[in-house]
Write a protein that holds these residues in place. Structure first.
Motif, PDB file in Angstrom:
ATOM      1  N   GLY A 321       0.780  -1.233   0.000  1.00 29.20           N
ATOM      2  CA  GLY A 321       0.000   0.000   0.000  1.00 29.20           C
ATOM      3  C   GLY A 321       0.806   1.274   0.000  1.00 29.20           C
ATOM      4  N   ALA A 322       2.134   1.196   0.131  1.00 26.45           N
ATOM      5  CA  ALA A 322       2.998   2.379   0.099  1.00 26.45           C
ATOM      6  C   ALA A 322       3.934   2.287  -1.108  1.00 26.45           C
ATOM      7  CB  ALA A 322       3.799   2.486   1.393  1.00 26.45           C
ATOM      8  N   LEU A 323       4.479   3.429  -1.509  1.00 25.13           N
ATOM      9  CA  LEU A 323       5.360   3.434  -2.677  1.00 25.13           C
ATOM     10  C   LEU A 323       6.766   2.958  -2.338  1.00 25.13           C
ATOM     11  CD1 LEU A 323       4.253   6.764  -4.379  1.00 25.13           C
ATOM     12  CD2 LEU A 323       3.766   4.425  -5.121  1.00 25.13           C
ATOM     13  N   ALA A 324       7.127   2.952  -1.061  1.00 24.19           N
ATOM     14  CA  ALA A 324       8.464   2.528  -0.659  1.00 24.19           C
ATOM     15  C   ALA A 324       8.405   1.937   0.739  1.00 24.19           C
ATOM     16  CB  ALA A 324       9.447   3.700  -0.713  1.00 24.19           C
ATOM     17  N   ARG A 325       9.454   1.195   1.091  1.00 26.29           N
ATOM     18  CA  ARG A 325       9.509   0.539   2.398  1.00 26.29           C
ATOM     19  C   ARG A 325      10.979   0.422   2.800  1.00 26.29           C
ATOM     20  NH1 ARG A 325       5.402  -2.334   4.794  1.00 26.29           N
ATOM     21  NH2 ARG A 325       5.970  -3.821   6.449  1.00 26.29           N
ATOM     22  N   LYS A 326      11.258   0.588   4.081  1.00 24.35           N
ATOM     23  CA  LYS A 326      12.634   0.573   4.562  1.00 24.35           C
ATOM     24  C   LYS A 326      13.038  -0.833   4.982  1.00 24.35           C
ATOM     25  CE  LYS A 326      15.686   3.066   7.773  1.00 24.35           C
ATOM     26  NZ  LYS A 326      15.741   4.110   8.821  1.00 24.35           N
ATOM     27  N   LEU A 327      14.224  -1.250   4.530  1.00 24.03           N
ATOM     28  CA  LEU A 327      14.791  -2.536   4.935  1.00 24.03           C
ATOM     29  C   LEU A 327      15.360  -2.407   6.344  1.00 24.03           C
ATOM     30  CD1 LEU A 327      15.513  -5.440   3.888  1.00 24.03           C
ATOM     31  CD2 LEU A 327      17.725  -4.499   3.196  1.00 24.03           C
ATOM     32  N   GLY A 328      15.305  -3.487   7.119  1.00 20.96           N
ATOM     33  CA  GLY A 328      15.847  -3.454   8.471  1.00 20.96           C
ATOM     34  C   GLY A 328      17.315  -3.056   8.497  1.00 20.96           C
ATOM     35  N   SER A 329      17.769  -2.465   9.611  1.00 20.86           N
ATOM     36  CA  SER A 329      19.139  -1.953   9.708  1.00 20.86           C
ATOM     37  C   SER A 329      20.150  -3.005  10.146  1.00 20.86           C
ATOM     38  CB  SER A 329      19.185  -0.778  10.692  1.00 20.86           C
ATOM     39  OG  SER A 329      18.740  -1.192  11.981  1.00 20.86           O
ATOM     40  N   ALA A 330      19.692  -4.136  10.685  1.00 19.01           N
ATOM     41  CA  ALA A 330      20.613  -5.171  11.174  1.00 19.01           C
ATOM     42  C   ALA A 330      21.109  -6.033  10.015  1.00 19.01           C
ATOM     43  CB  ALA A 330      19.927  -6.038  12.213  1.00 19.01           C
ATOM     44  N   GLN A 331      22.333  -6.557  10.171  1.00 18.81           N
ATOM     45  CA  GLN A 331      22.869  -7.477   9.164  1.00 18.81           C
ATOM     46  C   GLN A 331      21.944  -8.685   9.013  1.00 18.81           C
ATOM     47  OE1 GLN A 331      26.721  -9.185  10.081  1.00 18.81           O
ATOM     48  NE2 GLN A 331      27.285  -9.268   7.920  1.00 18.81           N
ATOM     49  N   TYR A 332      21.728  -9.089   7.765  1.00 18.86           N
ATOM     50  CA  TYR A 332      20.861 -10.206   7.375  1.00 18.86           C
ATOM     51  C   TYR A 332      19.373  -9.894   7.532  1.00 18.86           C
ATOM     52  CZ  TYR A 332      25.349 -12.554   7.511  1.00 18.86           C
ATOM     53  OH  TYR A 332      26.654 -12.880   7.305  1.00 18.86           O
ATOM     54  N   SER A 333      19.043  -8.614   7.710  1.00 13.72           N
ATOM     55  CA  SER A 333      17.635  -8.242   7.602  1.00 13.72           C
ATOM     56  C   SER A 333      17.151  -8.591   6.204  1.00 13.72           C
ATOM     57  CB  SER A 333      17.449  -6.743   7.859  1.00 13.72           C
ATOM     58  OG  SER A 333      17.784  -6.411   9.181  1.00 13.72           O
ATOM     59  N   LYS A 334      15.894  -9.008   6.103  1.00 15.14           N
ATOM     60  CA  LYS A 334      15.412  -9.462   4.804  1.00 15.14           C
ATOM     61  C   LYS A 334      14.008  -8.942   4.546  1.00 15.14           C
ATOM     62  CE  LYS A 334      13.361 -13.904   6.185  1.00 15.14           C
ATOM     63  NZ  LYS A 334      13.491 -13.705   7.627  1.00 15.14           N
ATOM     64  N   MET A 335      13.635  -8.972   3.273  1.00 15.48           N
ATOM     65  CA  MET A 335      12.287  -8.641   2.842  1.00 15.48           C
ATOM     66  C   MET A 335      11.939  -9.569   1.688  1.00 15.48           C
ATOM     67  SD  MET A 335      10.747  -4.928   1.641  1.00 15.48           S
ATOM     68  CE  MET A 335      11.536  -4.095   3.026  1.00 15.48           C
ATOM     69  N   VAL A 336      10.893 -10.366   1.833  1.00 13.57           N
ATOM     70  CA  VAL A 336      10.444 -11.284   0.788  1.00 13.57           C
ATOM     71  C   VAL A 336       9.146 -10.732   0.226  1.00 13.57           C
ATOM     72  CG1 VAL A 336       9.777 -13.641   0.221  1.00 13.57           C
ATOM     73  CG2 VAL A 336      11.519 -13.221   1.978  1.00 13.57           C
ATOM     74  N   LEU A 337       9.119 -10.459  -1.093  1.00  8.11           N
ATOM     75  CA  LEU A 337       7.975  -9.806  -1.716  1.00  8.11           C
ATOM     76  C   LEU A 337       7.424 -10.656  -2.853  1.00  8.11           C
ATOM     77  CD1 LEU A 337      10.533  -7.396  -1.590  1.00  8.11           C
ATOM     78  CD2 LEU A 337       8.419  -6.081  -1.394  1.00  8.11           C
ATOM     79  N   ARG A 338       6.106 -10.570  -3.057  1.00  8.19           N
ATOM     80  CA  ARG A 338       5.446 -11.268  -4.156  1.00  8.19           C
ATOM     81  C   ARG A 338       4.562 -10.260  -4.889  1.00  8.19           C
ATOM     82  NH1 ARG A 338       4.148 -16.694  -4.530  1.00  8.19           N
ATOM     83  NH2 ARG A 338       6.146 -16.973  -3.454  1.00  8.19           N
ATOM     84  N   TYR A 339       4.628 -10.275  -6.230  1.00  8.03           N
ATOM     85  CA  TYR A 339       3.866  -9.313  -7.029  1.00  8.03           C
ATOM     86  C   TYR A 339       2.473  -9.853  -7.279  1.00  8.03           C
ATOM     87  CZ  TYR A 339       2.811  -5.767 -10.494  1.00  8.03           C
ATOM     88  OH  TYR A 339       2.242  -4.718 -11.175  1.00  8.03           O
ATOM     89  N   ALA A 340       1.450  -9.036  -6.972  1.00  6.28           N
ATOM     90  CA  ALA A 340       0.055  -9.483  -7.046  1.00  6.28           C
ATOM     91  C   ALA A 340      -0.750  -8.741  -8.105  1.00  6.28           C
ATOM     92  CB  ALA A 340      -0.605  -9.309  -5.685  1.00  6.28           C
ATOM     93  N   GLY A 341      -0.102  -8.012  -9.009  1.00  5.88           N
ATOM     94  CA  GLY A 341      -0.818  -7.310 -10.072  1.00  5.88           C
ATOM     95  C   GLY A 341      -0.762  -5.805  -9.899  1.00  5.88           C
ATOM     96  N   ASN A 342      -1.129  -5.075 -10.971  1.00  6.32           N
ATOM     97  CA  ASN A 342      -0.980  -3.623 -10.979  1.00  6.32           C
ATOM     98  C   ASN A 342      -1.784  -2.923  -9.892  1.00  6.32           C
ATOM     99  OD1 ASN A 342       0.837  -3.513 -13.111  1.00  6.32           O
ATOM    100  ND2 ASN A 342      -0.786  -3.485 -14.646  1.00  6.32           N
ATOM    101  N   SER A 343      -2.995  -3.406  -9.614  1.00 13.02           N
ATOM    102  CA  SER A 343      -3.850  -2.699  -8.653  1.00 13.02           C
ATOM    103  C   SER A 343      -3.360  -2.854  -7.221  1.00 13.02           C
ATOM    104  CB  SER A 343      -5.296  -3.195  -8.771  1.00 13.02           C
ATOM    105  OG  SER A 343      -5.371  -4.588  -8.510  1.00 13.02           O
TER     106      SER A 343
END
Length: 351
Positions: A321-343
């Motif tokens: 729902g946001a245009l950007a998101r911050k990755l965690g600051s600790a080493q090995y912080s992760k973000m797993v994302l899946r694309y669900a369509g344009n809307s």
């Protein structure tokens, strides 16, 4: 006649010079060369692309001992077919300057040269100009019944060198390749595949690739040393250098840019090293305006411990729902994302 009944011997600049439309089959060509035009088979200088000439090689055994030149030199031809043949060479098997090349059922062995030799060994080298190369099957290796490469510690041994220009393409389908340098202390590169020109493209589908070096230094199964396109699908390999892309498994790329925008939209594991960007990093998930595949997954992992800001940007597509998101600051912080369509855009599955 047959590869045992017809043996052609050549050396120096004495080689088989072909014209616009030539077929060579059922023979053996043995060649040693140190001349400036060394190649067992090569076109005449008078051949031009406007002739749309072709070379057809079938059932030919090439045994070429040459300091650095090629067994088959392909230039000024529209297309070339190589089928059911065998190449053993101490230099380059097939050197391609332009045209379309189709290779099937063919085996190649790279063998040792004189001790101290620093010239490169290649089974196929794509050189200078636009070309398309398709390789279907075959064994492409050092050793395995042929003399090993030894005493050439500074020589590059790259079975498939993918270059030419940015529009060059190579397709490797179900190829079996082991590339080994037995020289001990080795400063050269040992690899089965290397993309050596920015923008050049190799697709590796299936097959087996293994790079080996006696000193375990500077050796890789697959390489993308120039930042071109290395696409891997269902292939057995262990050691990879540079970025890779895949449609059936996550490609891996290391990102250090202050602002990173992918050239290609595909699944991938992005390893983020922000240690050199005290002002922070921005990692785009896709190129602006490009259509993303529904269901595509991206995994973003911080590998440094600097704590520098890393902003993950959808480049116009939402992330939860946001245009950007911050990755965690600790080493090995992760973000797993899946694309669900344009809307909807990207959904964060795990953090």
């Amino acid at each position: 006649m047959s590869k045992y009944g017809c043996i052609v011997l050549g050396n120096g600049n004495k080689n088989i010079r072909i014209h616009a439309h030539t077929r060579i089959s059922n023979c053996t060509i043995k060649y040693t060369g140190v001349g400036s035009r060394s190649a067992a088979i090569r076109p005449q200088d008078s051949v031009t692309l406007s002739m749309l000439g072709f070379l057809d090689i079938e059932g030919v055994e090439l045994d070429v001992y040459s300091t650095s030149k090629s067994a088959v030199w392909l230039t000024l031809l529209d297309r070339c077919y190589i089928r059911n043949s065998f190449i053993q060479t101490s230099g380059i098997g097939i050197e391609v300057f332009n045209g379309e090349v189709f290779i099937s059922g063919t085996h190649c062995r790279l063998v040792g040269n004189v001790p101290g030799n620093t010239a490169s060994h290649h089974a196929i080298r794509q050189n200078l100009s636009w070309s398309r190369i398709w390789v279907d099957g075959g064994t492409w290796a050092t050793g395995y019944g042929s003399p090993e490469i030894n005493g050439e510690s500074d020589a590059n041994i790259v079975m498939f060198s993918v270059g030419g220009n940015a529009n060059s393409r190579v397709e490797l389908n179900n190829v079996w390749s082991i590339t080994r340098n037995n020289s001990g202390s080795n400063s050269g590169i040992t690899a089965c595949v290397n993309v050596v020109t920015p923008g050049a493209w190799v697709r590796v589908r299936g097959g087996y690739f293994q790079g080996e070096d006696a000193n375990r230094h500077n050796y890789y199964d697959l390489m993308n040393s120039a930042g071109g396109r290395l696409e891997i699908q269902g292939t057995r390999y262990k050691r990879l250098f540079g970025n890779s892309y895949s449609s059936n498994g996550a490609g891996v790329r290391l990102i250090t840019n202050a602002v990173y925008t992918p050239k290609y939209n595909d699944d991938g594991i992005k390893l983020i090293d922000s240690s050199g960007n005290s002002g922070g990093m921005t990692v785009m998930l896709s190129d602006a305006g490009e259509t993303q595949i529904i269901g595509a997954e991206q995994v973003i992992i911080r590998i440094d411990n600097s704590g520098n800001d890393v902003i993950v940007d959808g480049n116009g597509k939402y992330i939860n729902g946001a245009l950007a998101r911050k990755l965690g600051s600790a080493q090995y912080s992760k973000m797993v994302l899946r694309y669900a369509g344009n809307s909807i855009g990207w959904l964060v599955l795990h953090e």
